[in-house]
Design a protein around this motif. Structure first.
Motif, PDB file in Angstrom:
ATOM      1  N   ASP A 233       0.829  -1.208   0.000  1.00  0.00           N
ATOM      2  CA  ASP A 233       0.000   0.000   0.000  1.00  0.00           C
ATOM      3  C   ASP A 233       0.863   1.258   0.000  1.00  0.00           C
ATOM      4  O   ASP A 233       0.549   2.242  -0.692  1.00  0.00           O
ATOM      5  N   ARG A 237       0.791   4.119  -3.000  1.00  0.00           N
ATOM      6  CA  ARG A 237       0.590   5.554  -2.738  1.00  0.00           C
ATOM      7  C   ARG A 237       1.803   6.362  -3.192  1.00  0.00           C
ATOM      8  O   ARG A 237       1.665   7.482  -3.697  1.00  0.00           O
ATOM      9  N   ASP A 264      -7.017  -6.595  -1.929  1.00  0.00           N
ATOM     10  CA  ASP A 264      -7.127  -5.223  -1.429  1.00  0.00           C
ATOM     11  C   ASP A 264      -6.174  -4.295  -2.170  1.00  0.00           C
ATOM     12  O   ASP A 264      -6.499  -3.131  -2.424  1.00  0.00           O
ATOM     13  N   ALA A 267      -7.512  -3.445  -5.564  1.00  0.00           N
ATOM     14  CA  ALA A 267      -8.571  -2.444  -5.415  1.00  0.00           C
ATOM     15  C   ALA A 267      -7.989  -1.070  -5.110  1.00  0.00           C
ATOM     16  O   ALA A 267      -8.477  -0.042  -5.618  1.00  0.00           O
ATOM     17  N   LEU A 268      -6.943  -1.004  -4.278  1.00  0.00           N
ATOM     18  CA  LEU A 268      -6.322   0.268  -3.955  1.00  0.00           C
ATOM     19  C   LEU A 268      -5.714   0.906  -5.205  1.00  0.00           C
ATOM     20  O   LEU A 268      -5.836   2.129  -5.419  1.00  0.00           O
ATOM     21  N   ARG A 270      -6.757   0.624  -8.199  1.00  0.00           N
ATOM     22  CA  ARG A 270      -7.869   1.203  -8.982  1.00  0.00           C
ATOM     23  C   ARG A 270      -8.318   2.527  -8.387  1.00  0.00           C
ATOM     24  O   ARG A 270      -8.547   3.501  -9.105  1.00  0.00           O
ATOM     25  N   ARG A 271      -8.444   2.567  -7.054  1.00  0.00           N
ATOM     26  CA  ARG A 271      -8.910   3.798  -6.415  1.00  0.00           C
ATOM     27  C   ARG A 271      -7.922   4.951  -6.627  1.00  0.00           C
ATOM     28  O   ARG A 271      -8.332   6.118  -6.708  1.00  0.00           O
ATOM     29  N   LEU A 272      -6.647   4.638  -6.721  1.00  0.00           N
ATOM     30  CA  LEU A 272      -5.628   5.659  -6.927  1.00  0.00           C
ATOM     31  C   LEU A 272      -5.470   6.036  -8.402  1.00  0.00           C
ATOM     32  O   LEU A 272      -4.645   6.882  -8.735  1.00  0.00           O
TER      33      LEU A 272
END
Length: 409
Positions: A233, A237, A264, A267-268, A270-272
């Motif tokens: 993660d 980021r 997870d 999915a992270l 994609r969100r970013l």
């Protein structure tokens, strides 16, 4: 059992216990198994079955006899691990009876529970070697963020019992060795450093494949487990900040590996807004791994600073160096011990600085080449598996009453 030259004068039987990975997929355990076989031991391993590989209940590979059991990975927090470990202990005890009498029981953690099984074997004359892959109290603090609660006190108690039962402790680095000497109360002659080190012949350069960069000038690569404490993660980021704040989108990134947080992390990404620039491969064959690492320009070691990571040796760091690849890491004590000048170090958990260091390496091919050469030289020399193999044999000599010498880094 040993002659004055340190060679095996008659066969003894070793039983290696490991719970968190199958064998030979667990590279450290497999290298240790082969080293002990070469020294003249009859080696048995009890471990879980894999899901896509190492699936056979029984196997003999290169003279090592492997006994595997079915195991469902933990879900649902600490109570899930209690269920997992309970099942693992039951199966391990069942298979150990099948193996019969042994001369050495070699237990790899986590969990710190195998002393419960080693007790009966020790009463029948076996020596107990504790191979400490993780500091479980620090693992608990880093993974669950529950503080020093009742379960934390329980894992500390189990670690103390394991240390107390061990004739010899094998530590993966000098930080772990110091814990064994202080918290574990072991004597210096009972603790040996056997570093995890890649077999350099396994990590060979293959021709670069520009297509793996997906039309971008550069390829970034992460290799390793994807669990809560592994920092994928943080890496994602940092890549988002590399794009948005540093202004660099001239890269494609590939994340090789699997683990509890794999879904997870997808999915992270994609969100970013990274879905087009970040690729998740899952676990892949060695041949494909070499393709990615040979093509990578910069490798990522984003393990965040926490009580466990600061004192742990990361396999990914050693494998990046074996492939002569420069890397960016957070500032961790043992990361510096392993990588030295083969890495650039961002302040602990600072994602923007991590991103800026990636950009710095992308802009400096000469520095990338210099760092890669330093890393390869380190894993072929002072951090090589050959040195670890010697320390492992010394640990066994000490366990069975020989005059082994304490090995440090």
């Amino acid at each position: 059992m040993w002659d004055l030259a340190g060679k095996a004068s008659s066969l003894g039987k070793v039983l290696i216990l490991v719970e968190n990975l199958s064998v030979p997929f667990d590279r450290r355990v497999w290298q240790e198994s082969l080293a002990l076989r070469d020294a003249g031991w009859e080696v048995h391993v009890i471990c879980p079955q894999g899901t896509k590989r190492d699936t056979e209940p029984e196997a003999e590979i290169d003279g090592v006899r492997i006994h595997r059991y079915p195991l469902r990975a933990a879900t649902g927090g600490p109570l899930g691990y209690l269920r997992e470990y309970g099942a693992a202990l039951w199966h391990t005890r069942r298979l150990a009876r099948r193996v019969g009498r042994v001369d050495v029981v070699h237990a790899c953690n986590p969990p710190d529970l195998f002393f419960l099984l080693a007790g009966g074997l020790r009463r029948r004359g076996a020596k107990f070697v504790f191979d400490q892959h993780d500091l479980v109290p620090e693992l608990y603090l880093s993974r669950f963020d529950r503080g020093k609660d009742l379960l934390y006190r329980v894992v500390c108690f189990l670690e103390r019992r394991t240390y107390r039962a061990a004739d010899v402790v094998i530590a993966t680095n000098e930080s772990y060795r110091q814990v064994a000497l202080t918290r574990g109360g072991k004597r210096p002659e009972q603790v040996f450093v056997v570093r995890s080190a890649p077999a350099v012949e396994r990590f060979r350069q293959v021709p670069q494949e520009p297509d793996l960069r997906k039309g971008k000038p550069y390829l970034l690569c992460y290799l390793g487990v994807m669990g809560p404490q592994d920092g994928v993660d943080y890496a994602l980021r940092a890549l988002a900040r590399l794009r948005d704040e540093v202004g660099r989108d001239d890269w494609h990134a590939v994340f090789v590996g699997a683990g509890d947080t794999f879904d997870d992390m997808v999915a992270l990404a994609r969100r970013l807004g990274l879905a087009e620039q970040v690729e998740f491969t899952g676990r892949i064959p060695d041949e494909d791994l070499l393709r990615y690492l040979s093509t990578a320009d910069v490798c990522l070691s984003p393990d965040p600073f926490n009580p466990l990571n600061d004192v742990s040796t990361m396999n990914k760091v050693m494998e990046y160096m074996a492939m002569a690849r420069p890397m960016v890491s957070f500032e961790l004590r043992e990361a510096r011990v392993s990588a030295g000048e083969a890495a650039l170090y961002a302040p602990g958990n600072d994602e923007l600085e991590f991103a800026k260091l990636v950009a710095r390496l992308l802009d400096d091919p000469d520095e990338r080449a210099r760092m890669g050469a330093i890393g390869r030289e380190r894993v072929a020399g002072p951090l090589s598996w050959e040195r670890s193999r010697e320390a492992l044999i010394s640990a066994y000599q000490a366990a069975i009453g020989g005059a082994g010498q304490t090995r440090s880094e």
